[in-house]
Write an enzyme that holds these catalytic residues in place. Structure first.
Site, PDB file in Angstrom:
ATOM      1  N   PHE A 148     -37.283  31.568  -7.831  1.00  0.00           N
ATOM      2  CA  PHE A 148     -37.014  30.775  -7.656  1.00  0.00           C
ATOM      3  C   PHE A 148     -35.655  29.797  -8.203  1.00  0.00           C
ATOM      4  CE2 PHE A 148     -39.378  28.414 -10.527  1.00  0.00           C
ATOM      5  CZ  PHE A 148     -38.713  27.406 -11.223  1.00  0.00           C
ATOM      6  N   LYS A 172     -36.553  40.213  -1.362  1.00  0.00           N
ATOM      7  CA  LYS A 172     -37.164  39.692  -0.713  1.00  0.00           C
ATOM      8  C   LYS A 172     -37.400  38.134  -1.380  1.00  0.00           C
ATOM      9  CE  LYS A 172     -40.810  37.775  -2.151  1.00  0.00           C
ATOM     10  NZ  LYS A 172     -41.391  35.780  -2.229  1.00  0.00           N
ATOM     11  N   GLU A 175     -39.336  32.408  -1.396  1.00  0.00           N
ATOM     12  CA  GLU A 175     -39.766  31.339  -0.984  1.00  0.00           C
ATOM     13  C   GLU A 175     -39.050  29.754  -0.763  1.00  0.00           C
ATOM     14  OE1 GLU A 175     -43.681  31.850  -2.015  1.00  0.00           O
ATOM     15  OE2 GLU A 175     -41.954  32.460  -1.453  1.00  0.00           O
ATOM     16  N   ARG A 176     -39.135  28.976  -1.755  1.00  0.00           N
ATOM     17  CA  ARG A 176     -38.953  27.330  -3.145  1.00  0.00           C
ATOM     18  C   ARG A 176     -37.001  26.920  -2.310  1.00  0.00           C
ATOM     19  NH1 ARG A 176     -41.984  27.518  -8.844  1.00  0.00           N
ATOM     20  NH2 ARG A 176     -43.762  28.177  -7.893  1.00  0.00           N
ATOM     21  N   SER A 225     -43.014  35.457 -13.499  1.00  0.00           N
ATOM     22  CA  SER A 225     -43.519  34.653 -14.576  1.00  0.00           C
ATOM     23  C   SER A 225     -44.122  36.201 -15.123  1.00  0.00           C
ATOM     24  CB  SER A 225     -45.233  34.475 -13.965  1.00  0.00           C
ATOM     25  OG  SER A 225     -45.607  34.837 -12.960  1.00  0.00           O
ATOM     26  N   CYS A 280     -35.040  31.816 -17.295  1.00  0.00           N
ATOM     27  CA  CYS A 280     -35.464  32.790 -18.497  1.00  0.00           C
ATOM     28  C   CYS A 280     -35.183  32.575 -18.805  1.00  0.00           C
ATOM     29  CB  CYS A 280     -36.254  33.875 -17.910  1.00  0.00           C
ATOM     30  SG  CYS A 280     -35.026  34.804 -17.593  1.00  0.00           S
ATOM     31  N   GLU A 382     -45.225  29.148 -21.723  1.00  0.00           N
ATOM     32  CA  GLU A 382     -44.357  29.001 -20.897  1.00  0.00           C
ATOM     33  C   GLU A 382     -43.900  27.535 -20.196  1.00  0.00           C
ATOM     34  OE1 GLU A 382     -40.323  31.430 -18.818  1.00  0.00           O
ATOM     35  OE2 GLU A 382     -41.897  31.928 -18.109  1.00  0.00           O
TER      36      GLU A 382
END
Length: 498
Positions: A148, A172, A175-176, A225, A280, A382
């Site tokens: 996201f 893909k 979805e957020r 992640s 990140c 994190e």
């Protein structure tokens, strides 16, 4: 309510009927629903990709580059629209979103030069009358699973290189915040790409597993992640796929006693708190060397953090906006609780932050934690929010050891005026990307992006020549054209034995 659908060849119908909420992080309201697909929908996308990919692979690189050039122009033309759409779903301020689009666009610019970078190798006379040459050919169908936090940049990192090299691509996205990836696919089609070459399918774990298991998908690129990156890498490789999976990070900023602390504080304000820390390559850990350096740095950080403006995503004066979902806001505040319980000193507390007029938005105030130690869980994991931790190092050796021994190895920076110290640090630190007086050392598009340890699974980095290697396979041809008349005088000899 607005519905965000898949972008597929032949239309987007045939989803399983499930949807996911898309929030407006600034207001706390649900602004749209995105359709979630399943394995059957993926089969349709793959079938369309299989039809178009062989012809695309046979299209000469110069013509493929023309599509990339046209796409580049369309993204530039729609830059502001893309950034505002991105901000409305992600929450990052518009200027930050403009940078998100721009960094992805830079990889598209690199992909425009695909005829040059696709050239193979050639050896004349490798043996008696024998020549050897190599060529890079596309894998076939590639897939990207993107997070996201960079809904424009990371998709363009992936599909730009993959498609320019001759592959079809199925994306893909998260979805957020799914609208920008769909809009990019629309622009790519408008740029002249054949239908089915770039498709966008939405989904959750059901769709991810379908991608990992599909026999016709040859390569998968993932960013997310570390636990999920490891899962994606293992399951994909077990299914015979080429996989690169980029994971989490806990980037450190080493501050030497001779560093320009005013510059360091200015850099930390952006690197630690920009985009609400949802990067990140954010810099959430600062490591001052020596107690005096730590005390001086802390003294300067407190007013600088107090001057940060938190605002809605379209606030031109805001330094950063809300985080992406209410669940993520709660997670960040739990990590601050954990750090405090572990013995860290909460110097600036961002918990319970509320923005007047937007009390339901997902805002977290800037937070500064001191006296953090390597044994603390809040240091080891994190946080992915606007939280800066001070970990004090007694000397240079400890400053090298802290990021080197951490489970993540994405990025690190050192702030110093001493060239020898910088050179020594860059050589010895066990981290994939190093900045010297550069707080966010993301390489330019013609180099490559990738971390070490649990920050990356797989042997090949994103974009640049590394990205080209990932999305292609090498074929080597050894050829000769005999001159003899069949009397055996021109018998074949293996070149290495001649």
């Amino acid at each position: 309510m607005r519905r965000i659908d898949h972008f597929m060849s032949g239309g987007a119908g045939g989803s399983a009927g499930r949807t996911h909420k898309v929030w407006n992080p600034s207001t706390g309201e649900v602004q749209a629903e995105v359709a979630l697909g399943d394995a059957a929908l993926l089969d349709r996308a793959v079938a369309a990709a299989k039809k178009v990919q062989p012809e695309w692979a046979m299209t000469n690189p110069q013509k493929r580059a023309r599509v990339m050039f046209a796409f580049k122009e369309l993204v530039e033309k729609n830059h502001r629209e893309l950034a505002e759409l991105l901000s409305s779903e992600h929450g990052k301020v518009v200027d930050d979103a403009m940078g998100d689009v721009q960094r992805g666009l830079e990889v598209i610019e690199y992909a425009c030069g695909i005829p040059q970078v696709l050239k193979g190798e050639y050896t004349l006379g490798a043996g008696p009358g024998i020549d050897v040459y190599s060529m890079r050919q596309p894998l076939g169908i590639g897939a990207g699973i993107t997070p996201f936090n960079f809904p424009a940049m990371i998709p363009m990192w992936m599909f730009g290189m993959a498609i320019a090299a001759g592959n079809a691509f199925i994306l893909k996205p998260s979805e957020r915040d799914p609208s920008v990836p769909v809009r990019l696919a629309e622009l790519f089609r408008e740029a002249g790409a054949p239908e089915g070459l770039l498709q966008v399918v939405h989904g959750d774990k059901t769709m991810v597993d379908a991608i990992l298991d599909h026999p016709d998908i040859a390569g998968i690129s993932f960013v997310g992640s570390s636990d999920i990156a490891h899962y994606v890498y293992k399951r994909g490789v077990d299914n015979g796929k080429r996989v690169q999976a980029m994971g989490g990070a806990k980037n450190h900023g080493i501050v030497m006693p001779d560093a320009d602390l005013d510059q360091v504080v200015n850099d930390l304000a952006g690197a630690a708190f920009g985009s609400a820390g949802e990067r990140c390559m954010a810099l959430p850990v600062v490591v001052p060397v020596g107690e005096d350096t730590a005390d001086r740095l802390r003294e300067k950080l407190i007013p600088a953090i107090g001057a940060l403006r938190v605002g809605v995503s379209n606030d031109k004066d805001a330094h950063y906006g809300p985080v992406v979902t209410p669940e993520h806001k709660a997670s960040i505040e739990r990590w601050i609780d954990t750090a405090e319980q572990e013995g860290a000193e909460v110097v600036v507390d961002g918990r319970g932050f509320s923005l007047q007029g937007h009390e339901d938005g997902f805002f977290v105030g800037p937070t500064l934690l001191d006296r953090v130690t390597p044994q603390m869980k809040s240091y080891q994991e994190e946080i992915f929010g606007p939280v800066l931790q001070i970990v004090r190092a007694k000397d240079f050796e400890e400053a090298v050891r802290l990021p080197s021994e951490h489970q993540y190895g994405n990025g690190v920076a050192i702030f110093t005026r001493n060239g020898h110290a910088a050179r020594e640090f860059a050589s010895r630190v066990e981290v994939g990307m190093v900045g010297v007086n550069v707080p966010i050392p993301v390489p330019v598009s013609y180099h490559s992006f990738g971390g070490w340890k649990r920050s990356a699974f797989g042997d090949t980095n994103q974009y640049g020549t590394e990205g080209l290697k990932f999305w292609t396979k090498v074929k080597t041809v050894t050829q000769r054209w005999p001159d003899g008349g069949g009397d055996g005088s021109n018998a074949f000899v293996i070149p290495t034995m001649g």
